[in-house]
Design an enzyme around this catalytic site. Sequence first.
Site, PDB file in Angstrom:
ATOM      1  N   ASP A  46       0.829  -1.212   0.000  1.00 57.98           N
ATOM      2  CA  ASP A  46       0.000   0.000   0.000  1.00 57.98           C
ATOM      3  C   ASP A  46       0.861   1.260   0.000  1.00 57.98           C
ATOM      4  O   ASP A  46       2.081   1.221   0.270  1.00 57.98           O
ATOM      5  CB  ASP A  46      -0.891  -0.031   1.261  1.00 57.98           C
ATOM      6  N   ASP A  65     -11.171   1.568  -2.787  1.00 57.64           N
ATOM      7  CA  ASP A  65     -11.734   1.184  -1.485  1.00 57.64           C
ATOM      8  C   ASP A  65     -13.251   1.254  -1.505  1.00 57.64           C
ATOM      9  O   ASP A  65     -13.899   0.931  -0.510  1.00 57.64           O
ATOM     10  CB  ASP A  65     -11.213   2.123  -0.383  1.00 57.64           C
TER      11      ASP A  65
HETATM   12  C1  GLA Z   1      -5.858   1.614   2.311  1.00 56.27           C
HETATM   13  C2  GLA Z   1      -6.285   0.467   1.422  1.00 56.27           C
HETATM   14  C3  GLA Z   1      -7.296  -0.384   2.127  1.00 56.27           C
HETATM   15  C4  GLA Z   1      -6.713  -0.891   3.424  1.00 56.27           C
HETATM   16  C5  GLA Z   1      -6.238   0.280   4.272  1.00 56.27           C
HETATM   17  C6  GLA Z   1      -5.511  -0.205   5.500  1.00 56.27           C
HETATM   18  O1  GLA Z   1      -6.894   2.500   2.493  1.00 56.27           O
HETATM   19  O2  GLA Z   1      -6.802   0.944   0.210  1.00 56.27           O
HETATM   20  O3  GLA Z   1      -7.701  -1.462   1.317  1.00 56.27           O
HETATM   21  O4  GLA Z   1      -5.655  -1.764   3.140  1.00 56.27           O
HETATM   22  O5  GLA Z   1      -5.370   1.119   3.548  1.00 56.27           O
HETATM   23  O6  GLA Z   1      -5.094   0.826   6.290  1.00 56.27           O
END
Ligand code: GLA
Length: 686
Positions: free
Chosen positions: A439, A504
Amino acid sequence: MADDFIILHGRASSAVLEVSAGNVLWRHWGARLGDSLDLTPLQRAPSSFSLDRDIPLSMLPTFGMGWFGQSALLAHRSGCDFVQSFTRIDVVQRDATTAKLLMIDDVAQIAVTAALSLDFASDVLTIATTLTNTSAAPLEVQWLAAAALPLPSSIRVVRSWGGRHNNEFMVGEDALGDALWRRENRRGLTSHENFPGAVVLDDRGAAWAAQLAWSGNHCQTIEPLDDGRRQWQLGEWLAPGEVCLAPGAALQSPEVLATYTPHGPNGVAQNFHAAVRARMTWPGGKMRRRPVHLNTWEALYFEHDMADLTSLADAAAEIGIERFVLDDGWFEGRHDDRTSLGDWTPDLVKYPDGLAPLARHVTGLGMEFGLWVEPEMVNPDSNLYRAHPDWALQIAGRAQPTGRNQLVLDMTRTEVVEYLFEALAKLLADLPISYLKWDHNRALAPAAGKDGRATYRKQVLGTYALLDRIRAAFPEVEIESCAGGGGRNDAGIATRVHRFWTSDNNDAVSRIAIQRGFLQFMPPELMGAHIGASSAHATGRRQSLDFRAMVAMPGHLGVEMDPRTLDPAERARLARWIARHKDWRATLHGGETWSGTVSDSICWQAHGDTRSMLLFVYRVDPSVQRYSTTLRLPMLDQDRRYDVKALFPESATAIFDGSWLSTVGLPLSPLKAERDIVFRLSHTSA
Ligand code: GLA
């Protein structure tokens, strides 16, 4: 030097360049030309009030000697050598599909190499440009286009994609008029706001498209030219002072993937899918079936508890999950998003014996175990930051703005990258981890290295190098690129990862548009698509499980909810969708993708080939028509008959002529809002 022509042919496109004494002119990029071309040098009638030396659009138009359009190069030496104009051109290499050109300016003392290749199978033209400083004095570079592409006068509009967190890949369409069209990203990673590519359309259904294979800042411009054509430049956006080439040093641009197709946006998608597929580096050399995920994020957020996680894993295995991904919340002290990034060891309160018992439980259930990390980040409240505050990007005397409470590590520092490699390598070596969700949850500001200079591009190269090192040391591990959802989805990082987290936002209505944008540039098997909870965490909207599942079906499927919260009937329904996906994924992930919209809020997506395909028809809003519409499928084989069977909701097979379906269309039965139908269309055996 007598004029010489570089002619590259694809299946449906050709590129022609004319190499003359001091220039490499663009003569054509578009529809396929005949195999034996008898070309003559470009001659344009003189025009009043023009310079006597004619300078048409070249591969690398440069500023200052009569090219008044956008320059593909902006550079100087303390204000001098701001004019560049090539004095010698060498064709260093050429064959039927590739060419390498060396362009030398003996006065400004620079050399530029442009490498082109037109892949016959995908019709994708790849171009990359390298600028070398051949002088004894340094060269400040402000802009180097990776490619300057010619567009014909027939084009009318440009489609481009952007958005924000939870709203990625929103399409916008701009008419191309007299002014310069420009999109720029200065966030330091690919960004949600501006995807580094676009599609240009004419009135007859042809398309020219390009994408920059790069995960950092970028800029693209489309400029009207005085001969009616337009030039399209794509490259890295450079911050002031970011690139200063020492004597002999070179700046290598990212690659541009460009394609022409007579088949509009669907032709573009097919060409890009083929090109991106060819660039992928899979463990074992070949993509294996995409395992269905359960990702723990929206099921648990930061609430990790061993007993709860083992029971979640049991529930996951029961519904057919094949890869269990432990998201954020597993490492030392990470109980919310305020602390601990950088401290990549398991939290011993939540995991008294480390992650091994959970990982073994998961693999014992026959699932793969995946782990979330965010390597480039550090929270000020972390052991890593307390030990090495200087490792974060910063400028002396300036504040360090946090984003999601975090700072960005300087990926140009050896000690930083060494630390991250060791931390990740330890996890990968100690645990049966076969997957990393990688990420990157904030933009870069300020992006300055130890020397106070802008370090955006080096930051990207540092991350690429770390990814490459991890891949080399752990070749069986797959990686997902995530950046607050879809903030780092691009063809540059695609060669290093195996999946993109698209957004997300798991709301199925939102996802239809997000996924269609993604699929314009990337193939469906790379598109993380999860069946989320109802109501959707990002939007609060509620949708049926069938609708959520059908929207997620074509991608790399996952579940982003806690199946234990479903009643037994819903849970069985979810398992049934996962089983269907397993039956369908070979068709969904190997072939071509077509999509479109028809009147009355219907959109559709088809995957497979013209002999056999799965067709998803989605209705978003309620119908406003008295009778339902028909769906034209122009890609079908005209002279074949098709068995058309609705697989969900199920119905009897009907037989149609391909020409009927492609010209008049498939009759659709009435469909309520937020519902879909999936059909299989296949050639009849007769
Ligand atoms: C980001 C990602 C999510 C999740 C969060 C965790 O927002 O897009 O899918 O992994 O971080 O903190």
